[in-house]
Design a protein around this motif. Structure first.
Motif, PDB file in Angstrom:
ATOM      1  N   LEU A 188       0.882  -1.214  -0.126  1.00  0.00           N
ATOM      2  CA  LEU A 188      -0.021  -0.070  -0.006  1.00  0.00           C
ATOM      3  C   LEU A 188       0.937   1.282  -0.036  1.00  0.00           C
ATOM      4  N   THR A 189       0.413   2.230  -0.825  1.00  0.00           N
ATOM      5  CA  THR A 189       1.316   3.440  -0.925  1.00  0.00           C
ATOM      6  C   THR A 189       0.058   4.634  -1.181  1.00  0.00           C
ATOM      7  N   PRO A 190       0.354   5.662   0.027  1.00  0.00           N
ATOM      8  CA  PRO A 190      -0.381   6.589  -0.017  1.00  0.00           C
ATOM      9  C   PRO A 190      -0.582   7.562  -1.264  1.00  0.00           C
ATOM     10  N   VAL A 191      -1.647   8.081  -1.736  1.00  0.00           N
ATOM     11  CA  VAL A 191      -1.855   8.898  -2.686  1.00  0.00           C
ATOM     12  C   VAL A 191      -2.092  10.224  -2.344  1.00  0.00           C
ATOM     13  N   PRO A 192      -1.332  11.266  -2.803  1.00  0.00           N
ATOM     14  CA  PRO A 192      -1.582  12.684  -2.517  1.00  0.00           C
ATOM     15  C   PRO A 192      -3.279  12.991  -2.764  1.00  0.00           C
ATOM     16  N   GLN A 193      -3.778  13.817  -1.820  1.00  0.00           N
ATOM     17  CA  GLN A 193      -5.234  14.361  -2.194  1.00  0.00           C
ATOM     18  C   GLN A 193      -5.116  15.405  -3.368  1.00  0.00           C
ATOM     19  N   PRO A 194      -6.484  15.488  -3.941  1.00  0.00           N
ATOM     20  CA  PRO A 194      -6.757  16.163  -5.213  1.00  0.00           C
ATOM     21  C   PRO A 194      -6.626  17.735  -4.507  1.00  0.00           C
ATOM     22  N   THR A 195      -6.156  18.522  -5.486  1.00  0.00           N
ATOM     23  CA  THR A 195      -6.129  19.972  -5.156  1.00  0.00           C
ATOM     24  C   THR A 195      -7.478  20.676  -5.397  1.00  0.00           C
ATOM     25  N   ASP A 196      -8.667  20.073  -5.803  1.00  0.00           N
ATOM     26  CA  ASP A 196      -9.746  20.531  -6.004  1.00  0.00           C
ATOM     27  C   ASP A 196     -10.928  19.810  -5.154  1.00  0.00           C
ATOM     28  N   GLY A 197     -12.003  20.520  -4.707  1.00  0.00           N
ATOM     29  CA  GLY A 197     -12.990  19.718  -3.954  1.00  0.00           C
ATOM     30  C   GLY A 197     -12.451  19.993  -2.405  1.00  0.00           C
ATOM     31  N   ILE A 198     -11.665  20.783  -1.853  1.00  0.00           N
ATOM     32  CA  ILE A 198     -11.464  20.997  -0.722  1.00  0.00           C
ATOM     33  C   ILE A 198     -12.437  21.665   0.042  1.00  0.00           C
ATOM     34  N   SER A 199     -12.920  21.181   1.303  1.00  0.00           N
ATOM     35  CA  SER A 199     -13.737  22.126   2.166  1.00  0.00           C
ATOM     36  C   SER A 199     -13.336  21.746   3.556  1.00  0.00           C
ATOM     37  N   LEU A 200     -13.725  22.975   4.251  1.00  0.00           N
ATOM     38  CA  LEU A 200     -13.310  22.740   5.694  1.00  0.00           C
ATOM     39  C   LEU A 200     -14.179  22.756   6.751  1.00  0.00           C
ATOM     40  N   ALA A 201     -14.105  21.784   7.954  1.00  0.00           N
ATOM     41  CA  ALA A 201     -15.170  21.670   8.770  1.00  0.00           C
ATOM     42  C   ALA A 201     -14.497  22.223  10.212  1.00  0.00           C
ATOM     43  N   PRO A 202     -14.366  23.372  10.593  1.00  0.00           N
ATOM     44  CA  PRO A 202     -13.896  23.412  12.039  1.00  0.00           C
ATOM     45  C   PRO A 202     -14.719  23.270  12.943  1.00  0.00           C
ATOM     46  N   SER A 203     -14.301  23.288  14.208  1.00  0.00           N
ATOM     47  CA  SER A 203     -15.223  22.998  15.399  1.00  0.00           C
ATOM     48  C   SER A 203     -16.202  23.755  15.563  1.00  0.00           C
ATOM     49  N   LEU A 204     -17.667  23.258  15.830  1.00  0.00           N
ATOM     50  CA  LEU A 204     -18.748  23.899  16.043  1.00  0.00           C
ATOM     51  C   LEU A 204     -18.950  24.536  17.292  1.00  0.00           C
ATOM     52  N   THR A 205     -19.212  25.721  17.423  1.00  0.00           N
ATOM     53  CA  THR A 205     -19.536  26.545  18.729  1.00  0.00           C
ATOM     54  C   THR A 205     -20.956  26.413  19.199  1.00  0.00           C
ATOM     55  N   VAL A 206     -21.365  26.792  20.182  1.00  0.00           N
ATOM     56  CA  VAL A 206     -22.423  26.849  20.474  1.00  0.00           C
ATOM     57  C   VAL A 206     -23.506  27.898  19.837  1.00  0.00           C
ATOM     58  N   GLU A 207     -22.578  28.973  19.430  1.00  0.00           N
ATOM     59  CA  GLU A 207     -23.210  30.129  18.595  1.00  0.00           C
ATOM     60  C   GLU A 207     -23.615  29.424  16.997  1.00  0.00           C
ATOM     61  N   ASP A 208     -22.797  28.536  16.500  1.00  0.00           N
ATOM     62  CA  ASP A 208     -23.153  27.857  15.503  1.00  0.00           C
ATOM     63  C   ASP A 208     -24.196  26.939  15.590  1.00  0.00           C
ATOM     64  N   ALA A 209     -24.672  26.297  16.651  1.00  0.00           N
ATOM     65  CA  ALA A 209     -25.808  25.635  16.796  1.00  0.00           C
ATOM     66  C   ALA A 209     -27.175  26.578  16.928  1.00  0.00           C
ATOM     67  N   ARG A 210     -27.219  27.585  17.065  1.00  0.00           N
ATOM     68  CA  ARG A 210     -28.353  28.440  17.041  1.00  0.00           C
ATOM     69  C   ARG A 210     -29.016  28.407  15.962  1.00  0.00           C
ATOM     70  N   VAL A 211     -30.325  28.155  16.012  1.00  0.00           N
ATOM     71  CA  VAL A 211     -31.060  27.923  14.821  1.00  0.00           C
ATOM     72  C   VAL A 211     -31.646  29.138  13.929  1.00  0.00           C
ATOM     73  N   ARG A 212     -31.642  29.472  12.874  1.00  0.00           N
ATOM     74  CA  ARG A 212     -31.970  30.686  12.398  1.00  0.00           C
ATOM     75  C   ARG A 212     -33.375  30.251  11.573  1.00  0.00           C
ATOM     76  N   TRP A 213     -34.341  30.731  12.173  1.00  0.00           N
ATOM     77  CA  TRP A 213     -35.528  30.643  11.587  1.00  0.00           C
ATOM     78  C   TRP A 213     -35.784  31.472  10.338  1.00  0.00           C
ATOM     79  N   THR A 214     -35.169  32.598  10.145  1.00  0.00           N
ATOM     80  CA  THR A 214     -35.254  33.434   8.948  1.00  0.00           C
ATOM     81  C   THR A 214     -34.488  32.358   7.730  1.00  0.00           C
ATOM     82  N   HIS A 215     -34.040  31.238   7.874  1.00  0.00           N
ATOM     83  CA  HIS A 215     -33.557  30.386   6.820  1.00  0.00           C
ATOM     84  C   HIS A 215     -34.593  29.510   6.429  1.00  0.00           C
ATOM     85  N   PRO A 216     -34.557  28.823   5.501  1.00  0.00           N
ATOM     86  CA  PRO A 216     -35.538  27.795   4.922  1.00  0.00           C
ATOM     87  C   PRO A 216     -35.647  26.741   5.522  1.00  0.00           C
TER      88      PRO A 216
END
Length: 330
Positions: A188-216
């Motif tokens: 097994l040999t590791p393969v470098p990750q693609p340079t496209d399709g990158i997205s980030l998922a930082p830690s969620l805060t309590v404020e991130d968990a607040r529901v916005r009823w003004t959203h669909p």
């Protein structure tokens, strides 16, 4: 191979169990120090530490992996590889090359999507239909190392982040063992990750968990499921108290409620959004246990009209509300 397993929360346990049952030898575990938890705020060892002690395995709990005593012990143990699952601390660059096969991280996304601490939560909130898990070689960058193997998992319509993570932790444990087997065999040999399709998922805060009823409604539903069980979705009551929210059901037939407007029926509790209403499931009033929304509404003796989430409307008035979806961050 001689392994040292690095992990901390319960989600890491399936991988530890799979390694203990494998042909490899787990000589020690690295985990975060005991932390205060529960109503009594007593010190509790991590789930990984508890399992290792039960198995008679040495437990290393450095406050920081930079501690010299810890690094010296790591060198004495001379691992061939260090599999990592949700350890929760940065590994110094000087330690990455210590094992012959490196530090092999199990990450709960198909990299390079959702690099960061909360990949499952962001996948649910973004409305992804498919996610997965990856094993990759840990390097200095954030989840940027070359990939050994991946698996995919369908995100079901009513999945919470907890539901999805539970399935991925079990399937990912098998992937981790297969990766280590193949490394030992030299196939097994590791393969470098693609340079496209990158997205980030930082830690969620309590404020991130607040529901916005003004959203669909779809965005509201996804945010609540993505924040369940942690950090826990919530909204504010007219008096400013917080109300914890469990997963909701879409009510596309109800379109006459303003965002955040509450309607209490005999059997259900509806809340308006930017599109159509949602039906509340379980709620958790401040200082109380989780209960059915209809039971809460009857006991709360609410006087209509009730508007939830006053902060949402302040955001909307100021033009500073979030986008309805969750995407990549730079």
């Amino acid at each position: 191979m001689r392994l040292i397993f690095a992990g901390t929360p319960a989600v890491a346990l399936p991988s530890l169990e799979a390694l203990l049952a494998s042909r490899h030898e787990v000589v020690a575990v690295i985990t975060r120090p005991a932390a205060r938890a529960g109503r009594g705020r007593s010190l509790r060892p991590s789930p990984v530490a508890e399992r290792a002690v039960a198995e008679g395995i040495e437990v290393l709990t450095p406050a920081s992996p930079r501690e010299l005593d810890f690094q010296a012990r790591l060198r004495e143990l001379a691992p061939d590889a260090v599999p990592v699952v949700a350890y929760g601390a940065l590994v110094p660059a000087e330690l990455l090359s210590l094992p012959a096969h490196g530090w092999i991280n199990l990450h709960f996304s198909v990299l390079p999507a959702w690099r960061g601490a909360a990949p499952v939560q962001y996948a649910v909130m973004a409305g992804d239909e498919v996610t997965g898990a990856s094993t990759f070689l840990l390097e200095k960058g954030l989840d940027t190392g070359p990939v050994f193997g991946t698996l995919t998992e369908t995100i079901r319509q009513r999945d919470t982040a907890g539901d999805l993570l539970e399935r991925l932790s079990v399937a990912g444990a098998e992937l981790l063992v297969r990766t280590l087997d193949a490394l030992e065999e030299g196939i097994l040999t590791p393969v470098p990750q693609p340079t496209d399709g990158i997205s980030l998922a930082p830690s969620l805060t309590v404020e991130d968990a607040r529901v916005r009823w003004t959203h669909p409604a779809l965005a509201v539903d996804r945010r609540i499921r993505g924040c369940t069980p942690a950090p826990g979705a919530w909204t504010s009551l007219p008096d400013g108290a917080r109300l914890g929210l469990g997963p909701v059901a879409l009510a596309p037939e109800v379109v006459d409620l303003a965002p955040g407007e509450l309607r209490v029926g005999r059997r259900d509790v509806l809340v308006g959004t930017a599109s159509h209403a949602v039906r509340l499931g379980e709620v958790r009033p401040a200082g109380k246990k989780t209960m059915d929304a209809a039971d809460w509404a009857r006991g709360a003796r609410l006087t209509e009209p009730v508007l939830l989430g006053s902060t949402d409307r302040a955001d909307a008035a100021a033009g500073s509300g979030d986008d309805a979806g969750v995407g990549a961050q730079a």
